[in-house]
Design a protein around this motif. Structure first.
Motif, PDB file in Angstrom:
ATOM      1  N   ALA A  93      24.959  60.955  42.116  1.00 46.43           N
ATOM      2  CA  ALA A  93      24.579  60.087  43.227  1.00 46.43           C
ATOM      3  C   ALA A  93      23.508  60.727  44.097  1.00 46.43           C
ATOM      4  N   SER A  94      22.709  61.546  43.492  1.00 40.95           N
ATOM      5  CA  SER A  94      21.692  62.283  44.229  1.00 40.95           C
ATOM      6  C   SER A  94      20.749  61.363  44.999  1.00 40.95           C
ATOM      7  N   ASP A  95      20.420  60.222  44.421  1.00 45.14           N
ATOM      8  CA  ASP A  95      19.483  59.286  45.065  1.00 45.14           C
ATOM      9  C   ASP A  95      20.072  58.658  46.323  1.00 45.14           C
ATOM     10  N   ALA A  96      21.399  58.687  46.459  1.00 50.32           N
ATOM     11  CA  ALA A  96      22.046  58.074  47.621  1.00 50.32           C
ATOM     12  C   ALA A  96      21.916  58.949  48.865  1.00 50.32           C
ATOM     13  N   PHE A  97      21.491  60.175  48.693  1.00 51.02           N
ATOM     14  CA  PHE A  97      21.390  61.105  49.812  1.00 51.02           C
ATOM     15  C   PHE A  97      19.940  61.330  50.194  1.00 51.02           C
ATOM     16  N   SER A  98      19.731  61.560  51.474  1.00 51.36           N
ATOM     17  CA  SER A  98      18.383  61.911  51.919  1.00 51.36           C
ATOM     18  C   SER A  98      18.096  63.348  51.471  1.00 51.36           C
ATOM     19  N   ALA A  99      16.852  63.760  51.570  1.00 51.37           N
ATOM     20  CA  ALA A  99      16.474  65.126  51.175  1.00 51.37           C
ATOM     21  C   ALA A  99      17.243  66.156  52.007  1.00 51.37           C
ATOM     22  N   GLY A 100      17.401  65.888  53.285  1.00 57.55           N
ATOM     23  CA  GLY A 100      18.141  66.798  54.154  1.00 57.55           C
ATOM     24  C   GLY A 100      19.612  66.883  53.772  1.00 57.55           C
TER      25      GLY A 100
END
Length: 179
Positions: free
Chosen positions: A140-147
């Motif tokens: 679910a990496s895309d669900a998180f912002s870069a920070g």
């Protein structure tokens, strides 16, 4: 010469109950004394300088001690210093032969087993956290912002290091379980 000594993270440097007891006894022989243990004593301890003494210390993990637990130890001459997390700390001054806190080998093995179980539970909690964070980052990496991703990676590394340390402690404890 200073009359006070602060020791940080003592429980993390002396991992086995017997090592912790021996360290406290060595401190007392050098004239450094502690009269109380509290919840934060594993992180921050304050020793006072005094006369060198021969003390026998006991580190006894008891999550839910029986009602007569403290009275039983005190009946045999032990002085209760307090509790840090679920480890109760006892002290007895002596001359000559070092007193034993456990009347038989079975009691000592039981103490070591309780400590091993407590560390094992912590190990599996951190293992679950590392797995959950790794899965979240992987699927679910895309669900998180870069920070947020950066924070999760840092948390995953941090928990992973703790997990490795707990694994190492478990190996040491397993080798010494019957000592």
């Amino acid at each position: 010469m200073r009359d006070r000594k602060i020791v940080l993270f003592s429980a993390f440097r002396h991992l086995l109950p017997s090592d912790y007891e021996n360290w406290l006894e060595q401190m007392a022989e050098e004239g450094w004394h502690i009269d109380h243990f509290g919840q934060w004593s594993s992180v921050w301890m304050t020793f006072q300088r005094g006369e060198p003494k021969k003390y026998r210390f006991v580190y006894d993990p008891q999550v839910s001690p029986r009602k007569e637990y403290i009275a039983t130890y005190e009946q045999f001459g032990w002085h209760y210093l307090g509790c840090m997390a679920s480890a109760h700390i006892w002290r007895m001054e002596y001359e000559g032969e070092r007193p034993q806190a456990f009347s038989d080998r079975e009691g000592l093995v039981d103490r070591n087993r309780r400590n091993f179980i407590a560390v094992s539970v912590s190990f599996f909690i951190f293992l679950a956290a590392v797995i959950a964070i790794s899965l979240a980052l992987g699927f679910a990496s895309d669900a998180f912002s870069a920070g947020d991703r950066t924070q999760l990676v840092i948390a995953d590394i941090f928990f992973g290091v703790i997990l490795l340390a707990l694994g190492y402690v478990m190996v040491l404890m397993r080798k010494n379980l019957l000592r």
